[in-house]
Write a protein that holds these residues in place. Structure first.
Motif, PDB file in Angstrom:
ATOM      1  N   ILE A   1       0.851  -1.184   0.000  1.00 11.54           N
ATOM      2  CA  ILE A   1       0.000   0.000   0.000  1.00 11.54           C
ATOM      3  C   ILE A   1       0.885   1.231   0.000  1.00 11.54           C
ATOM      4  N   GLU A   2       0.281   2.361  -0.226  1.00  6.64           N
ATOM      5  CA  GLU A   2       1.052   3.601  -0.257  1.00  6.64           C
ATOM      6  C   GLU A   2       1.193   4.208   1.136  1.00  6.64           C
ATOM      7  N   VAL A   3       0.116   4.181   1.920  1.00  5.70           N
ATOM      8  CA  VAL A   3       0.145   4.785   3.249  1.00  5.70           C
ATOM      9  C   VAL A   3      -0.890   4.077   4.123  1.00  5.70           C
TER      10      VAL A   3
ATOM     11  N   THR B   1       9.018   6.196  10.656  1.00  9.57           N
ATOM     12  CA  THR B   1       8.368   7.420  11.126  1.00  9.57           C
ATOM     13  C   THR B   1       8.496   7.514  12.645  1.00  9.57           C
ATOM     14  N   SER B   2       8.958   8.672  13.136  1.00 11.56           N
ATOM     15  CA  SER B   2       9.064   8.906  14.585  1.00 11.56           C
ATOM     16  C   SER B   2       7.759   9.504  15.095  1.00 11.56           C
TER      17      SER B   2
ATOM     18  N   GLY C   1       6.808  12.675  21.011  1.00 12.59           N
ATOM     19  CA  GLY C   1       6.387  12.635  22.394  1.00 12.59           C
ATOM     20  C   GLY C   1       6.209  11.247  22.975  1.00 12.59           C
ATOM     21  N   LEU C   2       6.438  10.204  22.164  1.00 11.78           N
ATOM     22  CA  LEU C   2       6.218   8.853  22.684  1.00 11.78           C
ATOM     23  C   LEU C   2       7.470   7.992  22.652  1.00 11.78           C
ATOM     24  N   ASP C   3       8.589   8.573  22.221  1.00  7.65           N
ATOM     25  CA  ASP C   3       9.833   7.808  22.126  1.00  7.65           C
ATOM     26  C   ASP C   3       9.582   6.494  21.361  1.00  7.65           C
ATOM     27  N   LEU C   4       8.977   6.682  20.185  1.00  5.70           N
ATOM     28  CA  LEU C   4       8.522   5.528  19.420  1.00  5.70           C
ATOM     29  C   LEU C   4       8.843   5.749  17.947  1.00  5.70           C
ATOM     30  N   LYS C   5       9.382   4.715  17.288  1.00  7.30           N
ATOM     31  CA  LYS C   5       9.631   4.734  15.843  1.00  7.30           C
ATOM     32  C   LYS C   5       8.922   3.536  15.212  1.00  7.30           C
ATOM     33  N   VAL C   6       8.141   3.809  14.160  1.00  7.18           N
ATOM     34  CA  VAL C   6       7.336   2.766  13.526  1.00  7.18           C
ATOM     35  C   VAL C   6       7.585   2.777  12.020  1.00  7.18           C
ATOM     36  N   THR C   7       7.721   1.587  11.457  1.00 10.94           N
ATOM     37  CA  THR C   7       7.897   1.433  10.008  1.00 10.94           C
ATOM     38  C   THR C   7       6.847   0.463   9.467  1.00 10.94           C
ATOM     39  N   LEU C   8       6.194   0.861   8.377  1.00 10.90           N
ATOM     40  CA  LEU C   8       5.245  -0.012   7.686  1.00 10.90           C
ATOM     41  C   LEU C   8       6.041  -0.902   6.723  1.00 10.90           C
ATOM     42  N   THR C   9       6.142  -2.203   7.022  1.00  7.62           N
ATOM     43  CA  THR C   9       7.031  -3.083   6.256  1.00  7.62           C
ATOM     44  C   THR C   9       6.304  -4.004   5.279  1.00  7.62           C
TER      45      THR C   9
ATOM     46  N   ILE D   1       8.440  -1.987  15.071  1.00  4.30           N
ATOM     47  CA  ILE D   1       8.280  -1.021  16.172  1.00  4.30           C
ATOM     48  C   ILE D   1       9.557  -0.982  17.021  1.00  4.30           C
ATOM     49  N   LYS D   2      10.049   0.228  17.255  1.00  3.60           N
ATOM     50  CA  LYS D   2      11.167   0.451  18.175  1.00  3.60           C
ATOM     51  C   LYS D   2      10.665   1.359  19.296  1.00  3.60           C
ATOM     52  N   GLU D   3      10.666   0.795  20.510  1.00  2.00           N
ATOM     53  CA  GLU D   3      10.109   1.516  21.661  1.00  2.00           C
ATOM     54  C   GLU D   3      11.170   1.636  22.758  1.00  2.00           C
TER      55      GLU D   3
END
Length: 477
Positions: free
Chosen positions: A290-292, A317-318, A321-329, A360-362
């Motif tokens: 998907i695109e997004v 994507t960071s 305020g949540l110290d969280l990085k997420v990638t759609l793989t 997810i990197k938390e």
């Protein structure tokens, strides 16, 4: 052998002699069989039945499609009989081959005699020959023989006839003919069927037809052409009322690493390179990307939505305020799991059970790669994380469906199609007509003995013959 004459017994002498079937008789019978109308009718009926099977039963589908629709036992029989790929079976090819043999044998048997008949200049005919013709007339003309013969020749030439004359003691014979190609037309149309079938067989066995699902920006190798194809752009044009007007793809051919040609294709306007045709066939939503995707990040304890983020495809994507990085793989349109190979796959191309996979990197310590389901947001819990993730929407990536085909027999089919059009035209509008006339001197002038024949359009020929007779009657004026 011993110098004495051989003696034949009475029994041997009385035995009747049985003539053997020689090669000449055998070949004649063989030609008669392959040129028979009965064989042609059988082949047409068999091909019609085969085409019906190929129309009713879908061709080239996956086994599960046939099993689901017809059952396993019927599918096994379909495979044995070749019903799943009728047009490439040996027996269908055999029927087409027999049709070619039948057509060629008919041409071989009938056309040479017609051609000889057309080419022969039959000036040497008897008076009895003319008098026995269906269209005939005896016209007295009070004019000299040479003058009548010359004027008749001029009249026939005006009407498009080719005229030959022979002067003999006591008479002048004229032979006129036109429309010879009308006799050729029917045989050309007959032969064209063989040419078309031959082109179809060549295309069937040496060509191919495939379907490719291609994404914008991707480059695909075309192994049958040994070059690459890049999809530069795909888009859909709409009417003002929202209906689809057209869908288009801009394609670039890359040969030996060098861009060779670029073309925007639409329906019925393909790209052609090295004899391979790329048609704009369809479009749809991709089932593997998907695109997004729009994700809600929720507090696991309170179920409160903390952030809503839009994740682009395979781009980290960071979350502020949540110290969280997420990638759609990853993405699948209809989630399924192969327990043997431990792989996730989309069991259909329909978006029936969509799911995205996140990396997810938390807190720089926890790393997880969960699957998040659109219809089942609480199906899995991420152990050790204080967040829950919810898929609330996504934008599918469109694919362009390309029909990829090569048919080396297409030019032969075009030749055969041209032959049938020309043949039918010649046969329908040009008629072979022949006229004979003997101008024989009489005490008060001459008598013109006129006869004619045509292989088609008898009524029109009767009218022409009557007008010609009236003109000849005026030659004494």
């Amino acid at each position: 052998m011993n110098g004495k004459p051989e003696v034949i017994s009475e029994r041997e002498a009385a035995r009747p002699s049985t003539p053997g079937l020689g090669w000449e008789e055998f070949s004649r019978e063989l030609v008669e069989f392959f040129a028979s109308i009965k064989l042609a009718m059988f082949l047409f009926i068999a091909l019609a039945m085969t085409a019906t099977i190929g129309t009713v039963v879908q061709q080239g589908e996956r086994p599960e499609v046939y099993i689901q629709e017809y059952g396993e036992e019927a599918y096994r029989w379909f495979v044995r009989l070749g019903f799943t790929d009728v047009y490439h079976t040996w027996w269908f090819t055999g029927l087409l081959g027999l049709l070619c043999v039948n057509s060629l044998t008919c041409f071989y048997k009938r056309f040479p005699a017609v051609w000889r008949s057309m080419r022969q200049d039959k000036v040497n005919v008897s008076l009895a020959f003319i008098r026995n013709m269906k269209q005939r007339a005896e016209i007295p003309v009070a004019a000299p023989q040479e003058q009548v013969a010359e004027r008749m020749a001029e009249i026939l030439i005006e009407k498009g006839y080719r005229v030959l004359a022979k002067h003999e003691p006591g008479e002048v014979t004229l032979y006129a003919t036109k429309g010879v190609m009308g006799r050729v037309g029917a045989h050309m149309a007959h032969l064209s069927a063989t040419v078309i079938v031959l082109g179809g067989l060549i295309g069937s066995y040496y060509g191919f037809q495939e379907f490719g699902v291609c994404l914008e920006g991707q480059t695909y190798h075309i192994p049958r052409g040994n070059f690459d194809l890049k999809v530069d752009k795909f888009w859909i044009d709409y009417y003002e009322n929202g209906a689809i007007k057209s869908y288009n793809s801009t394609l670039t051919v890359i040969d030996q690493g060098v861009p060779v040609t670029t073309k925007t294709i639409t329906v019925n306007d393909p790209l052609v390179y090295k004899g391979i045709w790329f048609y704009q066939s369809s479009y749809g939503d991709a089932w593997d990307r998907i695109e997004v995707a729009r994700i809600n990040v929720k507090d696991k304890a309170t179920d409160k939505v903390l952030k809503t983020v839009d994740l682009e495809w395979q781009k980290e994507t960071s979350v502020d305020g949540l110290d969280l990085k997420v990638t759609l793989t990853d993405f699948v349109a209809d989630f399924a799991f192969n327990s043997t190979e431990k792989k996730v796959f989309s069991k259909t191309i329909e978006h029936a059970n969509p799911a995205v996979r996140l990396a997810i990197k938390e807190r720089k310590t926890l790393e997880a790669t969960p699957w998040i389901f659109y219809h089942y947001p609480d199906l899995f819990e991420i152990q050790g994380s204080k967040y829950a993730f919810e898929l609330v929407g996504y934008q599918p990536k469109k694919f362009t469906g390309l029909q990829i085909a090569k048919n080396p027999g297409v030019n032969i089919v075009w030749v055969g199609s041209t032959m049938i059009v020309v043949g039918i035209t010649l046969s329908s509008f040009i008629y072979h007509r022949r006229l004979w006339a003997k101008v024989i001197p009489e005490p008060n002038g001459v008598t013109v003995h006129l006869g004619g024949t045509t292989h088609k359009s008898q009524i029109d020929f009767q009218k022409e013959f009557a007008k010609l007779t009236q003109r000849i009657k005026t030659l004494d004026a």
